[in-house]
Design a protein around this motif. Structure first.
Motif, PDB file in Angstrom:
ATOM      1  N   UNK A 160      27.965 -97.073 -75.228  1.00  0.00           N
ATOM      2  CA  UNK A 160      26.465 -97.200 -74.837  1.00  0.00           C
ATOM      3  C   UNK A 160      26.407 -96.095 -73.660  1.00  0.00           C
ATOM      4  N   UNK A 161      27.298 -95.749 -72.764  1.00  0.00           N
ATOM      5  CA  UNK A 161      26.942 -94.756 -71.856  1.00  0.00           C
ATOM      6  C   UNK A 161      26.707 -93.421 -72.421  1.00  0.00           C
ATOM      7  N   UNK A 162      27.614 -92.944 -73.480  1.00  0.00           N
ATOM      8  CA  UNK A 162      27.735 -91.966 -74.298  1.00  0.00           C
ATOM      9  C   UNK A 162      26.279 -91.542 -74.915  1.00  0.00           C
ATOM     10  N   UNK A 163      25.856 -92.688 -75.549  1.00  0.00           N
ATOM     11  CA  UNK A 163      24.554 -92.581 -76.237  1.00  0.00           C
ATOM     12  C   UNK A 163      23.337 -92.464 -75.403  1.00  0.00           C
ATOM     13  N   UNK A 164      23.442 -93.069 -74.165  1.00  0.00           N
ATOM     14  CA  UNK A 164      22.434 -92.763 -72.991  1.00  0.00           C
ATOM     15  C   UNK A 164      22.659 -91.304 -72.654  1.00  0.00           C
ATOM     16  N   UNK A 165      23.382 -90.814 -72.453  1.00  0.00           N
ATOM     17  CA  UNK A 165      23.643 -89.324 -72.324  1.00  0.00           C
ATOM     18  C   UNK A 165      22.897 -88.498 -73.344  1.00  0.00           C
ATOM     19  N   UNK A 166      23.383 -88.931 -74.478  1.00  0.00           N
ATOM     20  CA  UNK A 166      22.560 -88.248 -75.607  1.00  0.00           C
ATOM     21  C   UNK A 166      21.080 -88.351 -75.632  1.00  0.00           C
ATOM     22  N   UNK A 167      20.682 -89.413 -75.203  1.00  0.00           N
ATOM     23  CA  UNK A 167      19.246 -89.849 -75.206  1.00  0.00           C
ATOM     24  C   UNK A 167      18.762 -88.855 -74.021  1.00  0.00           C
ATOM     25  N   UNK A 179      22.836 -79.391 -67.064  1.00  0.00           N
ATOM     26  CA  UNK A 179      23.874 -78.582 -66.307  1.00  0.00           C
ATOM     27  C   UNK A 179      25.164 -78.536 -67.141  1.00  0.00           C
ATOM     28  N   UNK A 180      25.554 -79.625 -68.098  1.00  0.00           N
ATOM     29  CA  UNK A 180      26.909 -79.763 -68.916  1.00  0.00           C
ATOM     30  C   UNK A 180      26.758 -78.727 -70.105  1.00  0.00           C
ATOM     31  N   UNK A 181      25.768 -77.838 -70.240  1.00  0.00           N
ATOM     32  CA  UNK A 181      25.920 -76.986 -71.372  1.00  0.00           C
ATOM     33  C   UNK A 181      26.741 -75.706 -70.790  1.00  0.00           C
ATOM     34  N   UNK A 182      27.209 -74.868 -71.856  1.00  0.00           N
ATOM     35  CA  UNK A 182      27.906 -73.859 -71.263  1.00  0.00           C
ATOM     36  C   UNK A 182      29.317 -73.782 -72.287  1.00  0.00           C
ATOM     37  N   UNK A 183      30.227 -73.047 -72.188  1.00  0.00           N
ATOM     38  CA  UNK A 183      31.278 -72.863 -72.995  1.00  0.00           C
ATOM     39  C   UNK A 183      31.905 -73.982 -73.294  1.00  0.00           C
ATOM     40  N   UNK A 184      32.629 -73.966 -74.502  1.00  0.00           N
ATOM     41  CA  UNK A 184      33.060 -75.227 -75.020  1.00  0.00           C
ATOM     42  C   UNK A 184      34.232 -75.874 -74.100  1.00  0.00           C
ATOM     43  N   UNK A 185      33.898 -77.072 -73.807  1.00  0.00           N
ATOM     44  CA  UNK A 185      35.064 -77.850 -73.144  1.00  0.00           C
ATOM     45  C   UNK A 185      35.131 -79.290 -73.720  1.00  0.00           C
ATOM     46  N   UNK A 206      31.597 -80.670 -74.895  1.00  0.00           N
ATOM     47  CA  UNK A 206      30.487 -79.848 -74.169  1.00  0.00           C
ATOM     48  C   UNK A 206      30.559 -78.495 -74.487  1.00  0.00           C
ATOM     49  N   UNK A 207      29.191 -77.918 -74.917  1.00  0.00           N
ATOM     50  CA  UNK A 207      29.166 -76.593 -75.424  1.00  0.00           C
ATOM     51  C   UNK A 207      27.825 -76.232 -75.185  1.00  0.00           C
ATOM     52  N   UNK A 208      27.291 -74.799 -75.644  1.00  0.00           N
ATOM     53  CA  UNK A 208      26.117 -74.508 -75.525  1.00  0.00           C
ATOM     54  C   UNK A 208      25.065 -75.385 -76.174  1.00  0.00           C
ATOM     55  N   UNK A 209      25.117 -76.265 -76.941  1.00  0.00           N
ATOM     56  CA  UNK A 209      24.402 -76.867 -77.587  1.00  0.00           C
ATOM     57  C   UNK A 209      24.146 -78.470 -76.927  1.00  0.00           C
ATOM     58  N   UNK A 210      25.112 -78.785 -75.752  1.00  0.00           N
ATOM     59  CA  UNK A 210      24.996 -79.806 -75.187  1.00  0.00           C
ATOM     60  C   UNK A 210      26.075 -80.773 -75.210  1.00  0.00           C
ATOM     61  N   UNK A 211      25.881 -82.141 -75.164  1.00  0.00           N
ATOM     62  CA  UNK A 211      26.731 -83.133 -75.342  1.00  0.00           C
ATOM     63  C   UNK A 211      26.810 -83.859 -76.795  1.00  0.00           C
ATOM     64  N   UNK A 212      27.950 -83.923 -77.438  1.00  0.00           N
ATOM     65  CA  UNK A 212      28.329 -84.660 -78.619  1.00  0.00           C
ATOM     66  C   UNK A 212      29.705 -85.251 -78.348  1.00  0.00           C
ATOM     67  N   UNK A 213      29.805 -86.483 -79.243  1.00  0.00           N
ATOM     68  CA  UNK A 213      31.213 -87.049 -79.133  1.00  0.00           C
ATOM     69  C   UNK A 213      31.544 -87.793 -80.435  1.00  0.00           C
TER      70      UNK A 213
END
Length: 265
Positions: A160-167, A179-185, A206-213
């Motif tokens: 749920x936390x990860x889904x809220x971050x995506x939201x 601010x989490x966007x950037x080079x791949x980590x 975490x990459x230039x597109x943002x957060x995915x999981x």
């Protein structure tokens, strides 16, 4: 990702409230500051949670089409008496009963406003399950008592936390999550005390597109490992990353950056 059944969420809210009530009546100092929510005492934490339960109960029961103001919620602020564990316990019990009763009666598909755009009672059953689960940890740890949570509930709380971050990433253009966007980590969360079928592993990208999981086992930039309960609490910033019950491997700064900006709860 498979969520828990609506009735399981309702059962878990009732269970978590029962566990929290045992903290309230344990003889713990209600005026003690809660280290993980430093603006609140233990009593203020309980009042916050009880008020939130009553707020949700009213919205679900009335099928609210917009957010209900707190001042319209009967008993929202709690009992007038301060520092009385028995009175606070009774009010908390009633708050839990109101929320669980409203959610059970409504069922998961009943229409009701939510801040996340998921306008049904099922959203609130899940949200309040994890609201109570994590705030019970705040109270329990502050009182120096043992904290445990069912693996399925802990895993769903991480989901749920990860889904809220995506939201937040989709919906809130000024949120710190951008601010989490950037080079791949990558961040790997790994519960060490669950069976493989529990799927208690997560890979956060975490990459230039943002957060995915996804739920995957893969070498990452940084890994957070330990028993699922403590992985959950570290991920929710309830215990420090140097806690002996967890292990951080790799570039710790990446995980710290995530925890500083993926804020909720």
């Amino acid at each position: 990702m498979t969520r828990l059944a609506h009735e399981r969420y309702c059962d878990e809210i009732a269970h978590q409230i029962g566990e929290l009530r045992s903290v309230v009546t344990s003889g713990a100092d209600l005026s003690r500051a809660v280290p993980t929510t430093p603006d609140w005492t233990l009593e203020q934490l309980v009042r916050h949670l009880g008020g939130a339960l009553r707020w949700v109960a009213l919205m679900v029961r009335t099928g609210a089409e917009k957010e209900t103001p707190e001042e319209d919620v009967p008993g929202f602020d709690g009992p007038e008496a301060r520092g009385d564990a028995a009175v606070l316990d009774a009010w908390l019990a009633e708050s839990g009963d109101l929320a669980v009763g409203a959610l059970r009666e409504a069922g998961p598909d009943a229409r009701v406003w939510s801040w996340a755009g998921i306008e049904n009672a099922g959203f609130w059953a899940r949200r309040m399950t994890h609201e109570v689960t994590v705030h019970r940890a705040d109270a329990t740890l502050a009182a120096g008592l043992l904290y445990e949570v069912a693996p399925a509930v802990a895993a769903d709380a991480v989901d749920e936390w990860l889904e809220i971050v995506e939201w937040a990433q989709r919906t809130l253009p000024d949120d710190e999550v951008h601010e989490l966007r950037g080079p791949l980590r990558t961040i790997h969360l790994h519960a060490t005390d669950t069976a493989p079928e529990a799927e208690a592993e997560w890979l956060i990208r975490l990459d230039e597109e943002g957060v995915s999981w996804s739920r995957d086992h893969e070498k990452a930039t940084v890994a957070l490992r330990g028993p699922l309960t403590w992985v959950l609490l570290a991920f929710y910033r309830r215990i420090p990353l140097d806690d002996a019950r967890i292990e951080v491997l790799g570039e710790r700064a990446v995980l710290e950056h995530w925890l500083d900006r993926a804020t909720f709860g």
